[in-house]
Motif scaffolding. Structure first.
Motif, mmCIF file in Angstrom:
data_model
loop_
_atom_site.group_PDB
_atom_site.id
_atom_site.type_symbol
_atom_site.label_atom_id
_atom_site.label_comp_id
_atom_site.label_asym_id
_atom_site.label_seq_id
_atom_site.Cartn_x
_atom_site.Cartn_y
_atom_site.Cartn_z
ATOM 1 N N TYR A 1 -56.357 39.442 14.350
ATOM 2 C CA TYR A 1 -55.011 39.038 13.986
ATOM 3 C C TYR A 1 -54.402 39.905 12.881
ATOM 4 C CZ TYR A 1 -51.061 36.396 12.289
ATOM 5 O OH TYR A 1 -49.789 36.040 11.886
ATOM 6 N N PHE A 2 -55.170 40.238 11.867
ATOM 7 C CA PHE A 2 -54.640 40.982 10.725
ATOM 8 C C PHE A 2 -54.448 42.473 11.022
ATOM 9 C CE2 PHE A 2 -56.681 37.260 8.874
ATOM 10 C CZ PHE A 2 -55.722 36.815 7.989
ATOM 11 N N GLN A 3 -54.933 42.906 12.170
ATOM 12 C CA GLN A 3 -55.003 44.348 12.445
ATOM 13 C C GLN A 3 -53.644 45.028 12.433
ATOM 14 O OE1 GLN A 3 -57.675 45.214 15.632
ATOM 15 N NE2 GLN A 3 -56.901 47.279 15.956
ATOM 16 N N ARG A 4 -52.638 44.411 13.034
ATOM 17 C CA ARG A 4 -51.338 45.082 13.115
ATOM 18 C C ARG A 4 -50.593 45.077 11.785
ATOM 19 N NH1 ARG A 4 -46.318 42.478 15.476
ATOM 20 N NH2 ARG A 4 -46.312 40.282 14.930
ATOM 21 N N TYR A 5 -51.023 44.237 10.860
ATOM 22 C CA TYR A 5 -50.425 44.253 9.533
ATOM 23 C C TYR A 5 -51.077 45.301 8.638
ATOM 24 C CZ TYR A 5 -48.247 39.853 10.908
ATOM 25 O OH TYR A 5 -47.510 38.899 11.573
ATOM 26 N N ILE A 6 -52.356 45.555 8.871
ATOM 27 C CA ILE A 6 -53.091 46.493 8.029
ATOM 28 C C ILE A 6 -52.473 47.885 8.068
ATOM 29 C CG2 ILE A 6 -55.298 47.717 7.832
ATOM 30 C CD1 ILE A 6 -56.692 45.114 8.565
ATOM 31 N N GLU A 7 -52.013 48.325 9.246
ATOM 32 C CA GLU A 7 -51.467 49.672 9.356
ATOM 33 C C GLU A 7 -50.182 49.853 8.557
ATOM 34 O OE1 GLU A 7 -49.422 50.627 13.207
ATOM 35 O OE2 GLU A 7 -50.399 48.760 13.859
ATOM 36 N N ALA B 1 -40.210 52.496 -1.213
ATOM 37 C CA ALA B 1 -40.153 51.066 -0.905
ATOM 38 C C ALA B 1 -39.806 50.868 0.561
ATOM 39 C CB ALA B 1 -39.116 50.379 -1.797
ATOM 40 N N ARG B 2 -40.752 50.326 1.325
ATOM 41 C CA ARG B 2 -40.558 50.109 2.759
ATOM 42 C C ARG B 2 -40.467 48.617 3.063
ATOM 43 N NH1 ARG B 2 -44.686 50.849 5.564
ATOM 44 N NH2 ARG B 2 -46.279 51.460 4.041
ATOM 45 N N ILE B 3 -39.562 48.276 3.973
ATOM 46 C CA ILE B 3 -39.441 46.897 4.447
ATOM 47 C C ILE B 3 -40.148 46.796 5.799
ATOM 48 C CG2 ILE B 3 -37.869 45.057 5.129
ATOM 49 C CD1 ILE B 3 -35.740 46.433 3.382
ATOM 50 N N VAL B 4 -41.024 45.817 5.928
ATOM 51 C CA VAL B 4 -41.754 45.605 7.174
ATOM 52 C C VAL B 4 -41.358 44.246 7.736
ATOM 53 C CG1 VAL B 4 -44.010 45.334 8.259
ATOM 54 C CG2 VAL B 4 -43.701 47.021 6.439
ATOM 55 N N ALA B 5 -40.716 44.259 8.896
ATOM 56 C CA ALA B 5 -40.329 43.035 9.602
ATOM 57 C C ALA B 5 -40.755 43.209 11.052
ATOM 58 C CB ALA B 5 -38.824 42.796 9.487
ATOM 59 N N LEU B 6 -41.948 42.781 11.356
ATOM 60 C CA LEU B 6 -42.529 43.058 12.663
ATOM 61 C C LEU B 6 -41.963 42.149 13.753
ATOM 62 C CD1 LEU B 6 -46.287 43.613 11.765
ATOM 63 C CD2 LEU B 6 -44.428 45.274 11.877
ATOM 64 N N VAL C 1 -44.496 47.958 -0.406
ATOM 65 C CA VAL C 1 -44.198 47.410 0.918
ATOM 66 C C VAL C 1 -43.748 45.970 0.749
ATOM 67 C CG1 VAL C 1 -45.117 46.766 3.162
ATOM 68 C CG2 VAL C 1 -45.800 48.927 2.117
ATOM 69 N N LEU C 2 -42.590 45.664 1.314
ATOM 70 C CA LEU C 2 -42.052 44.312 1.281
ATOM 71 C C LEU C 2 -42.111 43.737 2.695
ATOM 72 C CD1 LEU C 2 -40.088 46.363 -0.616
ATOM 73 C CD2 LEU C 2 -39.294 44.128 -1.381
ATOM 74 N N PHE C 3 -42.902 42.702 2.867
ATOM 75 C CA PHE C 3 -43.048 42.053 4.169
ATOM 76 C C PHE C 3 -42.007 40.943 4.309
ATOM 77 C CE2 PHE C 3 -47.243 44.004 4.071
ATOM 78 C CZ PHE C 3 -47.449 44.338 5.396
#
Length: 303
Positions: free
Chosen positions: A94-100, A77-82, A109-111
């Protein structure tokens, strides 16, 4: 009576009964146990899960994420807070940096905020042009449909807090050194731009609340109820099952007999000072909390 973002009156919101602490703690622990079963299922089946947390500032998203991941493996379980996008990322699709950051097999994955920044803060604060926002509104449902069609479990939660409760939480952060970092310039702007954010959210829902990837709203004036309600709904929406392991139960091996090893004296190693013991002694003698300031005063008095 003034209507809030929840669609019910502020007076009705104030009357919401808070859940007793014992009930909250018992149910949270039970749900965290179910999250552990979900994690095992995800690893065993190679499932991919994306959970999006959106909503007002101080709506309780971070606290819910913390409770969800408390007993989960960070490898699963990873947390992503860019952070703010770089100059290079601003030139990408726009969506490119979220796709990775999307999950591979066996990952959750929890955004903590997501691509919906474009429809919220970027729109309200003028960080994105109107044509960029409109392009996002057209592409987002298509993008999310692609994720779902590829087998990803996509869940979207909007944490909804009333203006009075949000303001109260902001005020509590002012005098709390542990949470002052949560007060950013954007948080302050959210107070003066409450209706702008409301209109942006309403417009976002019109375009992105689809049958393939629907939004689920979480009333969050009570953080504890919001956590239980969200986690329970999330678990009920995933078709996980309890995986029975074919392996033998784990057993601790017996400790072997000594082979003559002698541990070096503690005097040759550098150990951290016994802060806990000193704080306990200070608390016992002065009946004060062991804060750094009190501890310094105690040390000065001892010297």
């Amino acid at each position: 009576m003034k209507q809030s973002e929840h669609g019910i009156s502020e007076a009705d919101e104030i009357k919401v009964q808070k859940i007793p602490n014992k009930v909250y703690e018992a149910e949270l622990y039970r749900l965290q146990g179910e999250l552990g079963k979900l994690q095992t299922w995800v690893k065993a089946t190679g499932a991919r899960i994306v959970v999006i947390f959106e909503g007002r500032d101080a709506a309780g998203k971070g606290g819910t994420i913390k409770r969800m991941t408390e007993y989960l493996s960070p490898r699963v379980a990873r947390i992503v807070a860019l952070p703010k996008p770089t100059e290079r990322q601003e030139t990408q699709w726009y969506f490119q940096r979220y796709i990775e950051h999307l999950p591979a097999a066996g990952e959750i994955v929890l955004f903590d905020r997501s691509w919906y920044n474009r429809a919220g803060v970027e729109k309200v604060m003028g960080f994105a042009r109107p044509d960029q926002v409109q392009l996002f509104m057209r592409q987002c449902p298509i993008f999310e449909q692609m994720l779902v069609e590829d087998g990803i479990y996509l869940r979207k939660y909007w944490f909804s807090v009333s203006d009075k409760v949000q303001y109260k939480r902001f005020k509590s952060r002012l005098g709390d050194p542990l949470r002052q970092w949560k007060l950013s310039p954007m948080d302050l702007e959210s107070i003066t731009r409450w209706e702008d954010y409301s209109r942006a959210k309403d417009d976002m829902m019109v375009h992105t609340d689809t049958s393939v990837a629907p939004w689920h709203h979480v009333l969050s004036d009570s953080k504890k109820q919001a956590r239980l309600n969200m986690i329970h709904h999330f678990l009920s929406s995933i078709p996980y099952t309890e995986i029975q392991s074919d392996e033998e139960p784990i057993q601790l091996p017996p400790r072997p007999n000594s082979s003559g090893y002698v541990r070096p004296s503690v005097a040759v190693s550098k150990y951290v000072p016994d802060f806990a013991g000193e704080a306990a002694r200070m608390h016992k003698q002065k009946k004060l909390a062991g804060t750094e300031e009190d501890l310094k005063q105690y040390r000065d008095n001892e010297n």
